[in-house]
Enzyme design. Sequence first.
Site, PDB file in Angstrom:
ATOM      1  N   GLU A  68     -11.606  -2.578  -1.823  1.00  0.00           N
ATOM      2  CA  GLU A  68     -12.080  -2.344  -1.599  1.00  0.00           C
ATOM      3  C   GLU A  68     -13.606  -2.006  -0.463  1.00  0.00           C
ATOM      4  O   GLU A  68     -14.134  -1.810  -0.252  1.00  0.00           O
ATOM      5  CB  GLU A  68     -13.046  -3.046  -2.361  1.00  0.00           C
ATOM      6  CG  GLU A  68     -13.475  -2.758  -4.074  1.00  0.00           C
ATOM      7  CD  GLU A  68     -11.590  -3.308  -4.711  1.00  0.00           C
ATOM      8  OE1 GLU A  68     -11.092  -3.403  -5.229  1.00  0.00           O
ATOM      9  OE2 GLU A  68     -11.104  -4.243  -4.010  1.00  0.00           O
ATOM     10  N   HIS A  99       3.039  -4.219  -6.153  1.00  0.00           N
ATOM     11  CA  HIS A  99       1.167  -3.635  -5.905  1.00  0.00           C
ATOM     12  C   HIS A  99       1.344  -4.170  -4.589  1.00  0.00           C
ATOM     13  O   HIS A  99       0.403  -3.364  -4.215  1.00  0.00           O
ATOM     14  CB  HIS A  99       0.834  -5.207  -6.755  1.00  0.00           C
ATOM     15  CG  HIS A  99      -0.880  -4.831  -6.347  1.00  0.00           C
ATOM     16  ND1 HIS A  99      -1.262  -4.341  -7.242  1.00  0.00           N
ATOM     17  CD2 HIS A  99      -0.976  -5.895  -6.388  1.00  0.00           C
ATOM     18  CE1 HIS A  99      -2.809  -4.345  -7.093  1.00  0.00           C
ATOM     19  NE2 HIS A  99      -3.075  -6.225  -5.921  1.00  0.00           N
TER      20      HIS A  99
END
Length: 174
Positions: A68, A99
């Site tokens: 983000e 990830h």
Amino acid sequence: MSTILNTNGAELEIPRIIDPEGFKCAIFTAKWNPEVTHTLRDGALDVLHRAGVRDHNIFSMDVPGTVELANAAGMALTSMPDLSAVIIIGCVIRGDTPHFDYVCQIVSQATAELNAKGRTPVIFGVLTVENLQQALDRAGGSLGNKGSEAAVAAIEMANLHSCASGLRYAPFRE
């Protein structure tokens, strides 16, 4: 960002801001690994304060995670056109799944794209480490505080932009 090893252990030198009254900085910090990211953010804030930047010229906000950070930086560049620099701070620690690779790729690519536009520097203060100890070493530990170093880079890049803006219509050589 350099490391304390690259500076031979010397204390971090804080550059003078060319336009101290006009210097405005946004800092976005990922909430993941807050024992690391908040220490990095505090290091950046300390350097900005020591350079003479007043609180009303610093916008600091947490975001959910490292991915983000790219959105927050892009939003700041669009919504806050008078920013001198944006600093993004995060910490991605490798785990057992891919990830780590995806997050690192997303945030580094997005930061590169924002910087390529050349309008306002976006400083990459994201640690990408193998384990928590490596992060702690870089967040005020044996390898210094990478947040502090990110703030120095923000000042230096803002100074570069200030100098270059005066050359827009000036000849490079007489």
